[in-house]
Design an enzyme around this catalytic site. Structure first.
Site, PDB file in Angstrom:
ATOM      1  N   GLU A   1     -11.701   2.731 -13.691  1.00 44.38           N
ATOM      2  CA  GLU A   1     -12.184   1.400 -13.305  1.00 44.38           C
ATOM      3  C   GLU A   1     -11.356   0.904 -12.120  1.00 44.38           C
ATOM      4  OE1 GLU A   1     -11.757  -2.205 -12.711  1.00 44.38           O
ATOM      5  OE2 GLU A   1     -10.996  -2.367 -14.792  1.00 44.38           O
TER       6      GLU A   1
ATOM      7  N   THR B   1      -0.800   2.102   0.519  1.00 38.83           N
ATOM      8  CA  THR B   1      -0.449   0.877   1.240  1.00 38.83           C
ATOM      9  C   THR B   1      -1.692   0.158   1.765  1.00 38.83           C
ATOM     10  OG1 THR B   1      -0.346   1.972   3.380  1.00 38.83           O
ATOM     11  CG2 THR B   1       1.689   1.962   2.073  1.00 38.83           C
TER      12      THR B   1
ATOM     13  N   SER C   1       4.702  10.549  -5.424  1.00 39.03           N
ATOM     14  CA  SER C   1       5.471  10.378  -4.179  1.00 39.03           C
ATOM     15  C   SER C   1       6.768  11.177  -4.198  1.00 39.03           C
ATOM     16  CB  SER C   1       5.827   8.907  -3.988  1.00 39.03           C
ATOM     17  OG  SER C   1       4.666   8.154  -3.811  1.00 39.03           O
TER      18      SER C   1
ATOM     19  N   GLY D   1       4.057  11.430 -11.273  1.00 40.15           N
ATOM     20  CA  GLY D   1       4.935  12.195 -10.388  1.00 40.15           C
ATOM     21  C   GLY D   1       4.232  12.573  -9.102  1.00 40.15           C
TER      22      GLY D   1
ATOM     23  N   SER E   1       7.427   4.688 -11.475  1.00 36.93           N
ATOM     24  CA  SER E   1       7.532   3.477 -12.292  1.00 36.93           C
ATOM     25  C   SER E   1       7.620   3.889 -13.746  1.00 36.93           C
ATOM     26  CB  SER E   1       6.305   2.592 -12.109  1.00 36.93           C
ATOM     27  OG  SER E   1       6.122   2.287 -10.768  1.00 36.93           O
TER      28      SER E   1
ATOM     29  N   GLU F   1      -2.199  -0.560   4.691  1.00 39.95           N
ATOM     30  CA  GLU F   1      -2.591   0.128   5.933  1.00 39.95           C
ATOM     31  C   GLU F   1      -3.524   1.306   5.614  1.00 39.95           C
ATOM     32  OE1 GLU F   1       0.669  -0.754   5.253  1.00 39.95           O
ATOM     33  OE2 GLU F   1       0.450  -2.507   6.545  1.00 39.95           O
TER      34      GLU F   1
END
Lengths: 397, 377, 397, 377
Positions: free
Chosen positions: C250, C380, C135, C133, C167, C382
Site C-alpha cells: 500500500e 529522497t 543502503s 538491509g 532503522s 529529489e
C-alpha cells in the site's frame, strides 16, 4: 569600514532626486507601471524617454563613469549606483540600457580609438538609441548556437538571418549584433560583434506582442544587410570574447530594489486608505507581514547591490560576476513576489487594466503579466543559478 | 468506493474535447476575447445544440438529469480548451442559483429557457467594495408601489454586456447580521436605468460594471423569498465554485501538457531542455499540483453533488486549486522562456485565466479564512 | 463515481477507531511525537509496539490484504487504507513497516510456496520484526552500487560488508538484505535478496545517534555471516528484480495525512487556549491562514491517497508508481511544513525538549530535527521528483 | 564608502578563526553542550586571555576601544566555528546593557570585571508568557525597606546556571504604557530565594528557568534609573541583535562551505552529487542567502555602531537572517542526506542552532511586525 557617502555624493544624490522629482511630473501616466513597457509600448512613452535621455545627456549623467576624453566624468561605480538607485525609485526613463548599459562599456574595452570617437559621443548625449541583436529562435539561453551569418564582401559584411526578442527594435537607431562569420568553427567560436544602422536596407522588424498586448519585443530579419567592416568591434571571429570583456558595466541591479521600495510605499498608503469588509487592509496581519517581508528583502537587496558596486569599484570582476548573477536572480524574483503580493492585496481590482477602475493605472495588471520576463531576459534565473554554482561555488559543470 | 467516471461521462468528456479542439483553436480564442461581444454566437449555438446548456438541470426543468459530475466533466474540458462563452455565467452562476432558490414557477420558466439556449444570464453579485462577504452587498432595493427600486453599482459581472437577464443580489433590509435582508431580483438586462460598461481586465472575460439608477422591479421578480437570498447564494456558490475548480483543473492539465511537450522538443545546449534536472523538477512539481488538484476536485464535487455538507472541503479545494493553477502556469511560462511571455503563445492564455479564476467566487485569502472558521478558529 | 465507503467499511472504520482509542490510552507519552522515534527510541516504546503488533495480529488487521491461505482476509486496498488512515490519526504503532510493508508483499510475489508458509505467518501474527538491509555508506540513493558480498559455501551464503541507516536493527529479529553475489556483473545486476536472522554470528550493530540524540538508525557490519540458501527470495543475481516486483504494497502515504490532521487539531486547540501579548494566538490572521493552508493541504493529500489506493485496487501499478512518488514527496514535505508552522506558533517553546516546560511532550522540538529524515529515507525527495518526471511525464533520463 | 574591514580586523578574524578551529573541534562541541556546565572553563579562560571579553567596551571601562565592527568580526567567527561559551550572555547581552544603561560607577565596576574575565553574567529578560514585548515583563520588584523584593519567573535565560550575576528585568510600576515602569536589577545569581533550573532545549545552550521567590535587592543594585529600563533594553538589544546576526551569518557560511565540500566529494550514480543541477541550484540559493545575509549584516551593524537610527533595518536584518540561516541549514541537511540527520554530522549542530538563534531577541514574526510599524503600517 564605512557605509556613508562622501559629502559630494550626498550632494549628487540630492541633485539626482531634484531632477527626477521635477522631470517626472512631465511623464505620461503609463510610467506608473515602470519598466521597458512604458518606454517602448507607446509613442508618448518613447518621446518622453528621448526627452529624458537628452536632458540626462546634457547633465553628463549618462556617461558619468566614462573617461573624460569620451565625454565622461571618470566617476566611481558608487556614483553610478547612486544615480541608478534614484532613477529606479522615481521610475525615470532616459537611460538606454543597451547603448549606455552594454554597447558603451564594450566599446571602451574592445573598440579602436577611432570607433570610440565615432560611436561614444552620441550615446553620451542621449541622441542615439541601441537595441540588442543577440537571441535567435534556436539560441535563447544557448547563445553559442547562433546561426545568423555575416559574409565579407569588399568593405562590408553581408548579414542574413534572424534575431528575436529584440526589445525596442522598432524604435532604436542602431543595433549591436553577434553574427557567425565562420561556419566551420563551432559554438562560441566564429562569432563577430558588429554595430549596424537599423535604417540599413534589408532589415525587417516584426513586432511580437507581449502577453498583455504591449509591443516591446520584435523579431528582426536580415536579408543581405550590408554593414561596413569598419563597424566591427574587435577581431573577426572574436565576438564572443568581446562580449565577455564588457562585464564592467554596472551590474548591481540596484534599480530593481529602489523601484521596489517605491512600490512598497505606494502599497502601504493603499492599504491604509482602503477598507474591505469594514476594516482597513492595513490591519490584516497577513498583509502587514507580507509587506514587511518585502520591505526587509528590499533592504537586503540594496545592501547586496552596494556590495557588488564596491567589488566592481575595487576591480574584483570575477567574484562580482557570481554576485551579479545572484543579484539578478534575487532582484527579479523579489520583484515578481512583490507584484504577486500587490495583486493579492488589490484583490478583484488586480485584474483591471489601465482605466478609470484601475488602481495605480493598472500597474499590477500589466506587471502581473510581464514580471516573469525579468526572470527570463538577460539570462534566465536557471542560467544565473548555474553561474552562481559554477563560478561562485566551483561546482563541476 | 468507485473513483472512475461512468461510460456516459467518458463519452461526454471525449466528445466535448473533440468539439472544443475543433471548434475553438487558440487563435480564435484570442480573436474572440478581444471582440466587443467577447464570445462567439456561432460556437455558443453549437454548444446549445449539443445540449450543454441543459446539463446541470433535472428533466423537470428542461434539463438532462443534472448529475453534477457531468457538469464537472464538461467544465474541465472547457478549461482544458479555453472557450470564451457565457456558459459559466448563464448555466452555472445563474442556472444553479435559480435551481437553488427559485420558486417552482421560476425554475420552470427560466431553467428551461437556459436549457434550450433561449437566454443568456448572469449573476450581479460583487460591488466596488471588493468584498466576497454578505457585508459587501450594499446595492439597495427599496420597496415602492408594488415593487422595488434598485440603486447602486455591481462590479465584475461577467457577460452582463451580452445578457438578457441579470440576477441582481441586493439589500432589501438593513440588519445587524449582514447575511439577513439580502434578496435576489430577476432583472431584464436592458431595463431602463441600467448602464453596463465593460471593465478591461487581464482575463479579457467580459467583466462588466453595471450601474442601477432607480431601476423599478416588480415584486414578482424576486427570486424565491425576499430577504433570504444569502443562504441561496452560499449553497449555489458551492456548486459554482466546484464547477470553476473543474475549469481550472482542465486548464492546469493543458498547461502542464503543453509545457511538457515544449520541454521535450526545445533544444538548448544540444539537448532537450526537459533533460535538465531542474526543468524536470519544475515539471514534476507541476504534475503533482495538477494531480492533487484533480483528486480534491473530484472528491469534493462528488460530495457537493450528493448534498453532503462540506464547506471546509469546498474552500480547501478552491484555495488549493487557486494556488496550484497559478503556480503551474507561472512555471509553464518560465519553462517556455521568451516565447512564453508573448500573446501568441498559448501558455499565456492560461496564465492570465489562472489569476482571473482565482478572483471568481473567493480568492485564496477568502477561502483560507473560511477554512479557519470551519476548523474551529 | 462514488467516494463513499461501503457499510462494511464504515463498520470496519469504527472498529479501528475504537481499537486505537482504547489501546492508545496505554501508550507511553513518547508516542505523542509519533513516528519511528517513539517505537525504536526507548524500551517502553518498543514494548508497546510489540504489544500492539500482537493485538493487531490477533485481530487479523496486519495481514488484511493477504490471501486467506497465509492468514489474510483478501481485503481490498481501500480497506487497508482505511486502517492506515485511522492508525495514522491515533499515532498507533504495531505495524512493522518493514515486515508488513515490504517483506510480506515481496514474499507474496517472489517467494516459493515453502518460503511463504514459513515466513508469512509470524509476520501476520505480529511476532517477528524485520529491518531493512539496503543502503550502504557508498550507496544511498544509488542502490545499484551496493558492495556487500555474499559468496556461496555449501548450503549457505557467507556475507561480508556493511549496511547503514538500518532503522531498528538494534531491535529487529530478522533482516531482509540485498547483497552482491556476482562481482563481474555491474550495477543492479548481480544482486541477490536474502532473509537473515539478526542473531546470526558475525553481525555487529552499531547505533547511529539521530540529530536529537535518539537511537533509531544503525550501522550493521557483517563478518562471515552465514545465511542458508533456503532463505534466498527469488533467483540468485535477480535481487533487483525481486525488489522491483514488490510494488503492490500500500503506497498511498495516507498515514502522513491523518497524522497531520490530528496535529492540526491539536494546534487549533493550542492557539485558542494560548494568549500572547494579551491576545489569543487564534486571533492572529497569519496563524489562521497558515493553519488553514495546512488543513487544506491535508485534505488534498487525503484525496490523493485514496486515488492512489483506487489505482492500486484496479491494478494500475505503473501509473500508481509515479503517483506514489508524488504522494511521498507531497506528504513528507507537507509534514515538514506543518512541523515548521507548529514551531513558529509555539515560539520560544518550540525549542523545549520533553520536560515539564514542553508543550505536546516536546513533539515539535524532536520533530523539528527529524522531519527532514522523511524527505531522505525511502528515496529522497529529489529521487521522487526524478521518478515523477521520468515515469509520470516521460521526460528523458 | 569603504566596505572592507581594516587590517586589524582582518587579523582579529584570522586569529579568531585559527584559535577556534584548533581549540574547539566539533567533537568537543558535542561533548561540551551535553555537559552540566555547558561550557568549557578552559577554553573560556583562553578567550579571556585573548582579550575577547574586553572587545566591546571603551578603554575607560577596561576594554579595548570597542569598535562595534570588531565585535561583529568576532561573533561571526564564533558562529562559523561553534563554541559553547558564556560570551554572548556576558559580554553582549549583559555588557552592552550595562554600557547603555549603567551609571558611571556601575560601568566602571562591572564592565571591567567582565573585560578581565572575572565574572559571568546573563540577562534575565523573557518570561513564561513567551512575549518579546514590554507587556511580557511581569516579574515584579516591589519596594520594601531600603530596596526591592523580586518575585516571579524568568525563562530561557542562557547561562544562568553558571552566572555570577544576573541582570533581571522587572516591573517596578504598573502603567498603561507597558514600556514604562520597567527596571533592571543587578542581582547575584546565587542570592537567597533564587532557584535556577536548566530547561532542556534543542540548542543544548544552557537555557534556564530562574525563579525569584522574595529575593531582596538593595536600591543600589538598580541599573541606571528605575522605571526607564525598557528604552535601555531596546537600544542595547539593537547591538545584541546584530551581534547575534553575525554569529548566524558565520554559521550560515560554515553550513554552506561544508555542504558544498560534501557535494563535491559524495559520489552517487558515478558522479559527485554536486554535478546534479538540482543540487547546484540548492547550493546557489544557499550561497545567495549567505551573501545577502552578510551584506545586510555589515551595513546595519555599521549603522548601529555609528548610532545612526535604523530600527527598521535591524529588524530587516534579523528577520532575513533568521529565515536564511534556517533555509541554509535545512538544505544543508537535505544535501547531506542520511548522514545529515545524525548527531555525528556537523550540519546538524548548525541546523539546531539556526532555530535557537531565531528565538533569541525576536523571532521572525516579531521582527516583521516591527518592520510593519516602522514602514507606517
Amino acid at each position: 569600514m564605512d557605509f556613508s557617502f562622501t559629502p559630494e555624493q550626498e550632494k549628487l544624490k540630492k541633485e539626482f532626486e531634484e531632477f527626477f522629482i521635477t522631470e517626472m511630473k512631465k511623464a505620461p501616466p503609463t510610467y506608473e507601471t515602470g519598466g521597458l513597457e512604458a518606454m517602448f509600448g507607446s509613442d508618448v512613452g518613447w518621446e518622453f524617454h528621448l526627452y529624458m535621455a537628452r536632458e540626462l545627456g546634457k547633465k553628463g549623467w549618462l556617461a558619468m563613469a566614462w573617461p573624460e576624453k569620451y565625454g565622461g566624468k571618470d566617476a566611481s561605480v558608487i556614483d553610478q549606483v547612486i544615480f541608478s538607485e534614484v532613477r529606479g525609485y522615481y521610475g525615470g526613463p532616459g537611460v538606454d540600457i543597451f547603448g549606455i548599459g552594454i554597447v558603451a562599456p564594450t566599446l571602451l574595452v574592445a573598440a579602436s580609438e577611432k570607433q570610440r570617437e565615432k560611436f561614444l559621443p552620441p550615446i553620451a548625449k542621449g541622441e542615439l538609441m541601441y537595441c540588442q541583436g543577440w537571441s535567435e529562435p534556436n539560441a535563447g539561453s544557448d547563445l553559442a548556437s547562433l546561426s545568423t551569418t555575416a559574409v565579407k564582401d569588399e568593405d562590408d559584411y553581408i548579414i542574413n538571418g534572424q534575431k528575436i526578442w529584440t526589445s525596442g527594435a522598432h524604435r532604436a537607431d542602431w543595433m549591436f549584433i553577434l553574427v557567425r562569420t565562420n561556419l566551420e568553427e563551432k559554438r562560441s567560436k566564429g562569432l563577430t560583434y558588429l554595430l549596424l544602422d537599423m535604417k540599413a536596407p534589408g532589415i525587417t522588424v516584426r513586432p511580437i506582442e507581449a502577453m498583455d498586448g504591449l509591443h516591446m519585443f520584435n523579431e528582426v530579419f536580415f536579408d543581405d544587410v550590408r554593414v561596413p567592416i569598419a563597424n566591427r568591434i574587435g577581431e573577426e571571429n572574436k565576438g564572443w570574447e568581446v562580449t565577455r570583456q564588457s562585464m564592467n558595466f554596472e551590474r548591481s541591479s540596484i534599480g530593481i530594489f529602489s523601484e521596489n521600495q517605491k512600490t512598497i510605499e505606494d502599497l502601504v498608503r493603499f492599504v491604509k486608505e482602503t477598507k474591505r469588509d469594514g476594516k482597513p487592509l492595513a490591519e490584516n496581519q497577513v498583509i502587514r507581514n507580507k509587506l514587511a517581508e518585502l520591505a526587509a528583502e528590499t533592504e537586503v537587496g540594496r545592501a547586496m547591490a552596494y556590495n557588488i558596486a564596491w567589488m566592481q569599484e575595487k576591480g574584483g570582476l570575477f567574484l562580482a560576476a557570481s554576485a551579479a548573477s545572484a543579484a539578478k536572480v534575487f532582484g527579479t524574483e523579489l520583484a515578481q513576489r512583490l507584484v504577486y503580493v500587490g495583486a493579492d492585496i488589490l484583490g478583484q481590482y488586480s485584474q483591471v487594466k489601465e482605466s478609470k477602475w484601475a488602481p495605480f493605472h493598472g500597474k499590477f495588471e500589466t506587471n502581473y503579466q510581464n514580471c516573469m520576463g525579468l526572470n527570463i531576459a538577460g539570462g534566465t534565473s536557471e542560467i544565473q543559478r548555474n553561474l552562481v554554482a559554477w563560478i561562485g561555488l566551483g561546482l563541476p559543470r | 468506493m468507485n473513483l472512475d467516471f461512468n461510460e456516459d461521462q467518458e463519452i461526454l468528456r471525449s466528445s466535448a474535447k473533440n468539439f472544443l479542439e475543433k471548434e475553438c483553436p487558440k487563435d480564435l480564442v484570442r480573436e474572440i476575447e478581444e471582440s466587443k461581444e467577447g464570445y462567439s454566437p456561432e460556437i455558443w449555438n453549437k454548444m446549445i445544440e449539443l445540449g450543454w446548456t441543459g446539463i446541470a438541470f433535472p428533466e423537470d426543468y428542461g434539463g438532462y438529469g443534472g448529475d453534477f459530475m457531468n457538469l464537472i466533466v464538461l467544465m474541465e474540458e472547457m478549461g482544458r480548451n479555453i472557450i470564451p462563452s457565457p456558459f459559466f455565467s448563464t448555466v452555472v452562476l445563474s442556472g444553479l442559483t435559480i435551481l437553488e432558490g427559485g420558486t417552482e414557477e421560476q425554475k420552470k420558466e427560466y431553467l428551461e429557457k437556459i436549457a434550450v439556449g433561449e437566454i443568456i444570464m448572469s449573476l450581479a453579485l460583487y460591488e466596488p467594495n471588493g468584498s466576497y462577504n454578505a457585508s459587501g452587498i450594499t446595492v439597495s432595493a427599496t420597496p415602492k408601489d408594488d415593487g422595488y427600486v434598485i440603486n447602486g453599482t455591481k462590479m465584475f459581472v461577467n457577460d452582463a454586456n451580452i445578457a438578457d437577464y441579470l440576477l441582481v443580489v441586493a439589500r432589501t433590509e438593513d440588519s445587524d447580521n449582514p447575511e439577513e435582508g439580502v434578496t435576489i431580483f430577476l432583472v431584464e438586462a436592458k431595463a431602463s436605468g441600467i448602464t453596463c460598461n465593460k471593465v478591461p481586465t487581464m482575463g479579457l472575460d467580459n467583466s462588466c460594471e453595471v450601474i442601477f439608477d432607480n431601476v423599478s422591479i416588480p415584486k414578482a421578480n424576486i427570486l424565491g423569498e425576499a430577504g433570504k437570498a444569502w443562504e441561496v447564494i452560499q449553497k449555489s456558490s458551492e456548486k459554482a465554485i466546484m464547477a470553476k475548480c473543474a475549469e481550472m483543473v482542465g486548464g492546469a492539465q493543458a498547461s502542464l501538457d503543453m509545457t511538457n511537450a515544449y520541454a521535450k522538443e526545445r533544444v538548448q545546449y544540444k539537448q532537450p531542455i526537459g533533460k535538465f534536472q531542474v526543468i524536470q523538477h519544475y515539471l514534476a512539481d507541476m504534475m503533482i499540483k495538477v494531480g492533487t488538484s484533480r483528486n480534491i476536485l473530484y472528491e469534493v464535487s462528488w460530495m457537493v453533488g450528493q448534498n453532503i455538507p462540506c464547506a471546509m472541503k469546498v474552500s480547501a479545494a478552491k484555495s488549493w486549486i487557486n494556488e496550484a493553477y497559478k503556480f503551474i502556469t507561472e512555471r509553464g511560462v518560465q519553462i517556455h522562456g521568451g516565447i512564453g511571455t508573448t500573446r501568441e503563445c498559448d501558455i499565456g492564455l492560461y496564465y492570465r485565466r489562472a489569476k482571473t479564476a482565482e478572483l471568481i467566487l473567493g480568492d485564496t485569502g477568502h477561502h483560507l479564512e473560511n477554512i479557519a472558521q470551519e476548523i474551529g478558529l
